[in-house]
Enzyme design. Sequence first.
Site, PDB file in Angstrom:
ATOM      1  N   TYR A  20       0.830  -1.210   0.000  1.00 56.89           N
ATOM      2  CA  TYR A  20       0.000   0.000   0.000  1.00 56.89           C
ATOM      3  C   TYR A  20       0.861   1.256   0.000  1.00 56.89           C
ATOM      4  O   TYR A  20       0.507   2.268  -0.607  1.00 56.89           O
ATOM      5  CB  TYR A  20      -0.977   0.002   1.186  1.00 56.89           C
ATOM      6  CG  TYR A  20      -2.147  -0.908   0.916  1.00 56.89           C
ATOM      7  CD1 TYR A  20      -3.051  -0.613  -0.098  1.00 56.89           C
ATOM      8  CD2 TYR A  20      -2.315  -2.088   1.622  1.00 56.89           C
ATOM      9  CE1 TYR A  20      -4.098  -1.458  -0.387  1.00 56.89           C
ATOM     10  CE2 TYR A  20      -3.367  -2.946   1.344  1.00 56.89           C
ATOM     11  CZ  TYR A  20      -4.249  -2.623   0.337  1.00 56.89           C
ATOM     12  OH  TYR A  20      -5.291  -3.463   0.037  1.00 56.89           O
ATOM     13  N   GLN A  41     -15.902   2.450  -7.911  1.00 56.57           N
ATOM     14  CA  GLN A  41     -15.263   1.305  -7.227  1.00 56.57           C
ATOM     15  C   GLN A  41     -13.835   1.678  -6.859  1.00 56.57           C
ATOM     16  O   GLN A  41     -13.139   0.906  -6.218  1.00 56.57           O
ATOM     17  CB  GLN A  41     -15.237   0.094  -8.156  1.00 56.57           C
ATOM     18  CG  GLN A  41     -16.615  -0.415  -8.542  1.00 56.57           C
ATOM     19  CD  GLN A  41     -16.542  -1.334  -9.753  1.00 56.57           C
ATOM     20  OE1 GLN A  41     -16.372  -2.536  -9.616  1.00 56.57           O
ATOM     21  NE2 GLN A  41     -16.661  -0.775 -10.940  1.00 56.57           N
ATOM     22  N   ASP A  72      -8.890   5.672  -5.133  1.00 59.14           N
ATOM     23  CA  ASP A  72      -7.810   6.652  -5.308  1.00 59.14           C
ATOM     24  C   ASP A  72      -8.221   8.093  -5.008  1.00 59.14           C
ATOM     25  O   ASP A  72      -7.371   8.986  -4.944  1.00 59.14           O
ATOM     26  CB  ASP A  72      -7.220   6.556  -6.729  1.00 59.14           C
ATOM     27  CG  ASP A  72      -8.292   6.672  -7.822  1.00 59.14           C
ATOM     28  OD1 ASP A  72      -9.244   7.465  -7.659  1.00 59.14           O
ATOM     29  OD2 ASP A  72      -8.170   5.975  -8.849  1.00 59.14           O
ATOM     30  N   HIS A 104     -15.888   1.048  -2.535  1.00 53.25           N
ATOM     31  CA  HIS A 104     -14.807   0.239  -1.957  1.00 53.25           C
ATOM     32  C   HIS A 104     -13.932   1.047  -1.000  1.00 53.25           C
ATOM     33  O   HIS A 104     -12.796   0.666  -0.733  1.00 53.25           O
ATOM     34  CB  HIS A 104     -13.962  -0.395  -3.077  1.00 53.25           C
ATOM     35  CG  HIS A 104     -14.734  -1.424  -3.868  1.00 53.25           C
ATOM     36  ND1 HIS A 104     -14.366  -1.843  -5.127  1.00 53.25           N
ATOM     37  CD2 HIS A 104     -15.863  -2.120  -3.560  1.00 53.25           C
ATOM     38  CE1 HIS A 104     -15.241  -2.749  -5.565  1.00 53.25           C
ATOM     39  NE2 HIS A 104     -16.156  -2.924  -4.635  1.00 53.25           N
ATOM     40  N   GLY A 110     -14.761   2.421 -17.594  1.00 56.63           N
ATOM     41  CA  GLY A 110     -13.514   1.789 -17.135  1.00 56.63           C
ATOM     42  C   GLY A 110     -13.672   0.706 -16.094  1.00 56.63           C
ATOM     43  O   GLY A 110     -12.860   0.601 -15.188  1.00 56.63           O
ATOM     44  N   THR A 111     -14.701  -0.117 -16.246  1.00 58.28           N
ATOM     45  CA  THR A 111     -14.835  -1.256 -15.316  1.00 58.28           C
ATOM     46  C   THR A 111     -15.134  -2.528 -16.102  1.00 58.28           C
ATOM     47  O   THR A 111     -15.860  -2.484 -17.101  1.00 58.28           O
ATOM     48  CB  THR A 111     -15.927  -1.009 -14.249  1.00 58.28           C
ATOM     49  OG1 THR A 111     -16.111  -2.225 -13.504  1.00 58.28           O
ATOM     50  CG2 THR A 111     -17.244  -0.557 -14.817  1.00 58.28           C
ATOM     51  N   ASN A 130     -15.169   2.030 -22.658  1.00 57.85           N
ATOM     52  CA  ASN A 130     -14.146   1.043 -22.322  1.00 57.85           C
ATOM     53  C   ASN A 130     -13.530   0.557 -23.642  1.00 57.85           C
ATOM     54  O   ASN A 130     -14.270   0.152 -24.545  1.00 57.85           O
ATOM     55  CB  ASN A 130     -14.828  -0.136 -21.590  1.00 57.85           C
ATOM     56  CG  ASN A 130     -13.846  -1.034 -20.895  1.00 57.85           C
ATOM     57  OD1 ASN A 130     -12.789  -1.354 -21.432  1.00 57.85           O
ATOM     58  ND2 ASN A 130     -14.192  -1.467 -19.692  1.00 57.85           N
TER      59      ASN A 130
HETATM   60  P1  OAD Z   1     -10.731  -4.075 -13.690  1.00 59.15           P
HETATM   61  O1  OAD Z   1      -9.243  -4.092 -13.652  1.00 59.15           O
HETATM   62  O2  OAD Z   1     -11.442  -5.354 -13.494  1.00 59.15           O
HETATM   63  O3  OAD Z   1     -11.228  -3.477 -15.080  1.00 59.15           O
HETATM   64  C1  OAD Z   1     -10.705  -2.290 -15.597  1.00 59.15           C
HETATM   65  C2  OAD Z   1     -11.394  -1.986 -16.912  1.00 59.15           C
HETATM   66  O4  OAD Z   1     -10.911  -0.746 -17.381  1.00 59.15           O
HETATM   67  C3  OAD Z   1     -11.119  -3.030 -18.007  1.00 59.15           C
HETATM   68  O5  OAD Z   1     -12.359  -3.458 -18.552  1.00 59.15           O
HETATM   69  C4  OAD Z   1     -10.311  -2.247 -19.039  1.00 59.15           C
HETATM   70  O6  OAD Z   1     -10.596  -2.652 -20.375  1.00 59.15           O
HETATM   71  C5  OAD Z   1     -10.781  -0.825 -18.791  1.00 59.15           C
HETATM   72  N1  OAD Z   1      -9.835   0.228 -19.179  1.00 59.15           N
HETATM   73  C6  OAD Z   1      -8.476   0.189 -19.220  1.00 59.15           C
HETATM   74  N2  OAD Z   1      -7.972   1.379 -19.596  1.00 59.15           N
HETATM   75  C7  OAD Z   1      -9.048   2.207 -19.806  1.00 59.15           C
HETATM   76  C8  OAD Z   1      -9.179   3.569 -20.198  1.00 59.15           C
HETATM   77  N3  OAD Z   1      -8.130   4.331 -20.461  1.00 59.15           N
HETATM   78  N4  OAD Z   1     -10.433   4.084 -20.301  1.00 59.15           N
HETATM   79  C9  OAD Z   1     -11.524   3.329 -20.027  1.00 59.15           C
HETATM   80  N5  OAD Z   1     -11.451   2.029 -19.659  1.00 59.15           N
HETATM   81  C10 OAD Z   1     -10.231   1.475 -19.537  1.00 59.15           C
HETATM   82  O7  OAD Z   1     -11.195  -2.959 -12.631  1.00 59.15           O
HETATM   83  P2  OAD Z   1     -12.598  -2.778 -11.903  1.00 59.15           P
HETATM   84  O8  OAD Z   1     -13.723  -3.187 -12.777  1.00 59.15           O
HETATM   85  O9  OAD Z   1     -12.605  -1.428 -11.310  1.00 59.15           O
HETATM   86  O10 OAD Z   1     -11.891  -4.231  -5.728  1.00 59.15           O
HETATM   87  O11 OAD Z   1     -12.431  -3.837 -10.729  1.00 59.15           O
HETATM   88  C11 OAD Z   1     -13.377  -3.891  -9.717  1.00 59.15           C
HETATM   89  C12 OAD Z   1     -12.737  -4.215  -8.412  1.00 59.15           C
HETATM   90  O12 OAD Z   1     -11.834  -5.328  -8.522  1.00 59.15           O
HETATM   91  C13 OAD Z   1     -11.845  -3.124  -7.841  1.00 59.15           C
HETATM   92  O13 OAD Z   1     -12.560  -2.080  -7.242  1.00 59.15           O
HETATM   93  C14 OAD Z   1     -11.029  -3.893  -6.830  1.00 59.15           C
HETATM   94  C15 OAD Z   1     -10.694  -5.105  -7.652  1.00 59.15           C
HETATM   95  O14 OAD Z   1     -10.454  -6.276  -6.940  1.00 59.15           O
HETATM   96  C16 OAD Z   1     -11.452  -4.126  -4.462  1.00 59.15           C
HETATM   97  O15 OAD Z   1     -10.314  -3.789  -4.195  1.00 59.15           O
HETATM   98  C17 OAD Z   1     -12.482  -4.450  -3.435  1.00 59.15           C
END
Ligand code: OAD
Length: 243
Positions: A64, A98, A101, A116, A186-187, A212
């Site tokens: 961290y 989610q 930061d 989160h 971006g998820t 995305n």
């Molecule tokens: P992920 O890492 O699962 O997904 C990130 C998404 O962002 C992917 O679908 C990428 O294609 C997309 N991406 C990458 N660059 C991008 C950009 N410049 N613009 C738009 N999209 C882009 O992340 P999350 O869905 O946030 O939980 O993951 C959810 C949770 O999983 C997090 O909050 C964390 C993790 O474990 C905890 O820590 C509880």
Amino acid sequence: MINKVQRLIKKSTNVVIFTGAGMSRESGIRTFRGEEGLWKQYKPEQLSSITGLQAQPELVWDWYKKRLITGEGVIPHRGYDALTHLQKLKGSLPVITQNVDGLHRLSGQTDVLELHGSMRTASCLVKCGFSTELTTDLLGSMPPHCPWCGNILRPDIVLFGEPLPAEVISRSYELADNCDLMLVIGTSVQVWPAAGIPFAALDNGATVIEINPAGTELPCNENVISVRRKAGEILPLLVGLKE
Ligand code: OAD
């Protein structure tokens, strides 16, 4: 398609933003999944769980600390500015994230729901009541201890196996149930219960605009518009900040 999305954003009266790690990618923060994702390199249960923190506090806190130091130089990109602009235009624009930061708030947005938690603060692991801003000073001696009771501190993020803050999740679902448009940015839409929020919006008949560069778990149907572009590139265009 861009024109259609611009028009939709303009005419919708009840818009909600839902973001994940990809929203911050262009600010230099790595995502969790995919080729360059953090979970390819680290095990979530080791670094992001209470048991991991209790078993190896120095290892976990060191991770961290690195993320915090990296995060200190991080600033919101123009996609964030675009959302701040849209919030001002709309008057009301709840932002459900989610991400831990803090970049939505740093870019001046209000009504931010952090599903989160936040890496900006830490508190006592045994909940004695101590809470503080998380600074690199605090991490001078590792692992950081609670000055009140001597136990280890924890970052104020939701760790694996922990429930999401009840009020935040219930308001998020309420917003999804009542919006007419949700921007899902971006998820990967893979981590529940957060992932259920865009599905709740679809169930209520809302349109979802997915921003995305890659595909996600959202269905391909007439209510989902997929904009396969990076958040920082496309958001300024969609909200009229850029021609
Ligand atoms: P992920 O890492 O699962 O997904 C990130 C998404 O962002 C992917 O679908 C990428 O294609 C997309 N991406 C990458 N660059 C991008 C950009 N410049 N613009 C738009 N999209 C882009 O992340 P999350 O869905 O946030 O939980 O993951 C959810 C949770 O999983 C997090 O909050 C964390 C993790 O474990 C905890 O820590 C509880």
